[in-house]
Write an enzyme that holds these catalytic residues in place. Structure first.
Site, mmCIF file in Angstrom:
data_model
loop_
_atom_site.group_PDB
_atom_site.id
_atom_site.type_symbol
_atom_site.label_atom_id
_atom_site.label_comp_id
_atom_site.label_asym_id
_atom_site.label_seq_id
_atom_site.Cartn_x
_atom_site.Cartn_y
_atom_site.Cartn_z
ATOM 1 C CG LEU A 23 21.527 -63.503 -10.836
ATOM 2 C CD1 LEU A 23 21.043 -62.057 -10.860
ATOM 3 C CD2 LEU A 23 22.895 -63.621 -11.484
ATOM 4 N N PRO A 24 23.075 -65.767 -7.263
ATOM 5 C CG PRO A 24 25.394 -65.714 -7.059
ATOM 6 C CD PRO A 24 24.282 -65.179 -7.879
ATOM 7 C CE LYS A 84 16.259 -74.225 -3.430
ATOM 8 N NZ LYS A 84 16.857 -73.534 -4.581
ATOM 9 C CE LYS A 135 20.983 -68.113 -1.020
ATOM 10 N NZ LYS A 135 20.688 -67.940 -2.453
#
Length: 301
Positions: free
Chosen positions: A71-72, A180, A249
């Site tokens: 998911l985002p 990440k 993000k």
């Protein structure tokens, strides 16, 4: 084989879930766009498989042994699992069920989510990925794993191997998400420096293709000079499959992490601002390779 639920059938989630289905796992998918879920099932069963189905409500995943989220944001992951209190998916899952969050989530938020899930005796593992859509399709993603529960990790390792061929155990819970974000910060920095060099070179009279060719046999070589710049920037394809808003993000997650560990760093702060500018100028859904367009526009004003 474990019954697997997959939440999020987007650009990356679709091929990842398809590889889970190809590996033979009983698979149930959920997406906020029901038509996308149904199309996914149609595509998979059209290949002769009968182990795939979809649900229209997230509660339909409650019978799964393992839930994969793609998911985002971490907040969306948390909401999908815990919203609704006693009626949430987390509350309905069997005790000992495992959540594998493969999204790019905030590492501190991951640890907070794990505490919420533990109240329902549900285990959380973070396992974000790198490699983009091409490697998601091929099942050759790099997967960065953070886990506190070794037996749970052992149980889901074959599932992860269905989606990636390079599995890295990075440490305890949240370390995968931290890795990440830091990887994408370095990648974003490489793109930023390469794009700015190309803007300067073009303004001075250099040929962009020649610039990239020279960088690729010199010390400036990086992923973007090697893979992205010719086709997607010079060729104006702008179709790597990763949105500028998502990269902005991820860089912000890295910046927040630097603050959390007491190491606010100037290059990271500047790169965070540059990608926020690209996102705000272009819109978050545009491809990340198009950031150079936003920076060129603002530099020429």
């Amino acid at each position: 084989m474990q019954k697997v639920g997959f939440i999020g059938i987007g650009n990356m989630g679709w091929p990842m879930a398809a590889n889970v289905a190809k590996a033979g796992y009983p698979l149930t998918v959920f997406d906020t766009d029901p038509q996308r879920s149904e199309q996914f099932v149609s595509d998979q069963t059209g290949d002769g498989r009968s182990n795939v189905n979809s649900v229209s409500a997230i509660h339909g995943l409650a019978s799964c042994d393992v839930i994969v989220t793609m998911l985002p944001t971490g907040k969306i992951v948390s909401d999908a699992l815990t919203q609704g209190g006693d009626d949430s998916l987390a509350a309905r899952l069997t005790k000992g069920a495992i959540i594998v969050d493969m999204s790019s989530s905030e590492p501190t938020g991951t640890r907070d989510l794990a505490a919420k899930l533990a109240k329902h005796e549900v285990i959380l593992i973070d396992a974000p990925v790198s490699g983009g859509v091409p490697r998601a399709l091929a099942g050759t993603l790099s997967i960065m794993i953070g886990a506190d529960d070794a037996p749970a990790l052992e149980l889901v390792t074959p599932l992860l191997q269905a989606m990636g061929d390079r599995l890295f155990i990075t440490g305890g819970l949240g370390c995968g998400h931290a890795m990440k974000a830091l990887n994408n910060y370095v990648a974003a920095t490489c793109y930023t420096a390469t794009a700015e060099a190309m803007l300067i070179g073009e303004k001075f009279g250099l040929d962009l293709t020649t610039m990239v060719d020279i960088m690729n046999v010199s010390t400036a070589r990086n992923f973007f000079t090697d893979i992205v710049m010719k086709d997607h920037v010079i060729g104006e394809k702008y179709a790597t499959g990763f949105a500028v808003g998502l990269l902005a993000k991820d860089v912000k997650i890295a910046a927040d992490l630097s603050e959390a560990v007491g190491l606010p760093l100037p290059v990271l702060q500047l790169v965070t601002e540059r990608w926020a500018l690209a996102r705000d100028t272009l819109g978050g859904q545009r491809d990340n390779s198009e950031a150079i367009v936003a920076w060129k526009e603002t530099a020429e004003r």
